[in-house]
Enzyme design. Structure first.
Site, PDB file in Angstrom:
ATOM      1  N   ASP A  54       0.825  -1.204   0.000  1.00 30.11           N
ATOM      2  CA  ASP A  54       0.000   0.000   0.000  1.00 30.11           C
ATOM      3  C   ASP A  54       0.862   1.258   0.000  1.00 30.11           C
ATOM      4  O   ASP A  54       0.349   2.373  -0.115  1.00 30.11           O
ATOM      5  CB  ASP A  54      -1.000   0.000   1.150  1.00 30.11           C
ATOM      6  CG  ASP A  54      -0.361  -0.088   2.531  1.00 30.11           C
ATOM      7  OD1 ASP A  54       0.879  -0.164   2.616  1.00 30.11           O
ATOM      8  OD2 ASP A  54      -1.117  -0.094   3.526  1.00 30.11           O
ATOM      9  N   SER A  55       2.176   1.064   0.051  1.00 30.62           N
ATOM     10  CA  SER A  55       3.116   2.175  -0.165  1.00 30.62           C
ATOM     11  C   SER A  55       2.935   2.783  -1.544  1.00 30.62           C
ATOM     12  O   SER A  55       3.452   3.880  -1.813  1.00 30.62           O
ATOM     13  CB  SER A  55       4.557   1.691   0.009  1.00 30.62           C
ATOM     14  OG  SER A  55       4.801   0.522  -0.771  1.00 30.62           O
ATOM     15  N   LYS A  65      -0.952  -9.342   3.652  1.00 28.04           N
ATOM     16  CA  LYS A  65      -0.227  -8.754   4.785  1.00 28.04           C
ATOM     17  C   LYS A  65      -1.135  -7.777   5.504  1.00 28.04           C
ATOM     18  O   LYS A  65      -1.810  -6.961   4.873  1.00 28.04           O
ATOM     19  CB  LYS A  65       1.045  -8.045   4.324  1.00 28.04           C
ATOM     20  CG  LYS A  65       1.855  -7.454   5.500  1.00 28.04           C
ATOM     21  CD  LYS A  65       3.255  -7.055   5.078  1.00 28.04           C
ATOM     22  CE  LYS A  65       3.299  -5.734   4.341  1.00 28.04           C
ATOM     23  NZ  LYS A  65       2.890  -4.582   5.206  1.00 28.04           N
ATOM     24  N   GLU A 105      -1.363  -5.219   9.218  1.00 26.00           N
ATOM     25  CA  GLU A 105      -0.593  -4.568  10.265  1.00 26.00           C
ATOM     26  C   GLU A 105      -1.259  -4.747  11.624  1.00 26.00           C
ATOM     27  O   GLU A 105      -2.485  -4.777  11.726  1.00 26.00           O
ATOM     28  CB  GLU A 105      -0.455  -3.073   9.962  1.00 26.00           C
ATOM     29  CG  GLU A 105       0.280  -2.780   8.666  1.00 26.00           C
ATOM     30  CD  GLU A 105       0.398  -1.296   8.366  1.00 26.00           C
ATOM     31  OE1 GLU A 105       0.906  -0.962   7.280  1.00 26.00           O
ATOM     32  OE2 GLU A 105      -0.005  -0.461   9.217  1.00 26.00           O
ATOM     33  N   GLU A 119       9.317  -3.346  11.111  1.00 24.69           N
ATOM     34  CA  GLU A 119       9.726  -2.070  10.533  1.00 24.69           C
ATOM     35  C   GLU A 119      10.188  -1.091  11.605  1.00 24.69           C
ATOM     36  O   GLU A 119       9.509  -0.885  12.606  1.00 24.69           O
ATOM     37  CB  GLU A 119       8.574  -1.455   9.741  1.00 24.69           C
ATOM     38  CG  GLU A 119       8.934  -0.140   9.065  1.00 24.69           C
ATOM     39  CD  GLU A 119       7.916   0.317   8.042  1.00 24.69           C
ATOM     40  OE1 GLU A 119       8.119   1.399   7.464  1.00 24.69           O
ATOM     41  OE2 GLU A 119       6.926  -0.405   7.809  1.00 24.69           O
TER      42      GLU A 119
END
Length: 271
Positions: free
Chosen positions: A51-52, A119, A121, A188
């Site tokens: 989603d970056s 993925k 978070e 991260e």
């Protein structure tokens, strides 16, 4: 090139085998077919449809505006351009937070688009959702430490896990997510020593670091960052692999080799 035979697809089984044998795993973000083909030629093991793309493709200030439809579209593009790498797709903000059932519905759409893993978070509070997905046949990559979808709650893009309490929380998160069935986990912006402890504590879940030191089972960078296409200040954990190279293929191959031989990340890229 890859550890695997050039024509042999990377599978979750092979990723687990790489971890068990101490072979480093290379991951890069990818958003389109052309770069997917290039990254495959260079031997990248995992393509992350991140989603970056909100930042580096759409020009957004964060990943929050990215939608499920965006992620489906870019996943389809990446799938068309590659055959060997394992493909992981980010679940965007709001696509999995409401309930495990919501997460299941949206994750199924991403797998239908060609993703092989999703993925998401979050720490211990996401364990129920992870377990729900895994029990229904959807492989999950967890993401702890700096979680960009929580940027406002975290007060910006800051290193996580510096205090004793925060470090203990991250360790607990990792164990809970592994027990829930996550097979991969991105860490991260975490101190290198903490990332090393977390990785050593896990039985089978492979860790992929970004700003988390050299002792994770693998590394990931945003593609645009590692080829020097980024606006503003470069993050500490980024290395421009285009420096001294004549083309992007060479730069990506250099990244893969540096991850494999442990020369990246170096001390200057760590916290």
């Amino acid at each position: 090139m890859s550890y695997l035979q050039d024509d042999k697809p990377v599978t979750l089984f092979e990723i687990g085998k790489m971890r068990a044998e101490g072979r480093k795993i290379s991951m890069l973000t990818c958003y389109d077919a052309s770069f997917a083909s290039l990254l495959e030629r260079a031997g990248v093991d995992i393509l992350l449809v991140g989603d970056s793309l909100g930042n580096v493709v759409q020009g957004q200030k964060s990943t929050l505006p990215v939608t499920l439809e965006h992620m489906i579209y870019h996943t389809e593009c990446v799938v068309r351009g590659s055959t060997r790498p394992f493909i992981v797709t980010d679940m965007p903000f709001g696509a999995y937070h409401e309930s495990p059932s919501q997460a299941m519905h949206n994750a199924a759409s991403l797998l239908a688009a060609g993703a092989q893993m999703v993925k998401l978070e979050g720490g211990t509070f996401m364990a129920e959702t992870v377990r729900f997905l895994v029990e229904r046949g959807i492989p999950v990559c967890a993401h702890i430490g700096l979680t960009p979808q929580s940027v406002h709650q975290l007060g910006g893009y800051r290193v996580q896990g510096r205090s004793e309490a925060a470090a203990a929380q991250l360790k607990g998160d990792a164990l809970a997510l592994e027990q829930a069935g996550a097979a991969l986990m991105v860490m991260e912006m975490v101190p290198a020593a903490l990332a090393r402890e977390v990785t050593a504590s896990l039985a089978s879940m492979a860790t992929i670091g970004i700003g988390a030191g050299p002792d994770c089972d693998g590394q990931v960078l945003v593609l645009h960052d590692m080829i020097g296409v980024y606006p503003g200040k470069k993050a500490r954990f980024v290395r421009n692999f285009m420096t001294g190279k004549t083309d992007i293929d060479e730069a990506v191959a250099s990244y893969v080799q540096a991850v494999r031989d442990g020369s990246f990340p170096a001390a200057e890229h760590c916290y």
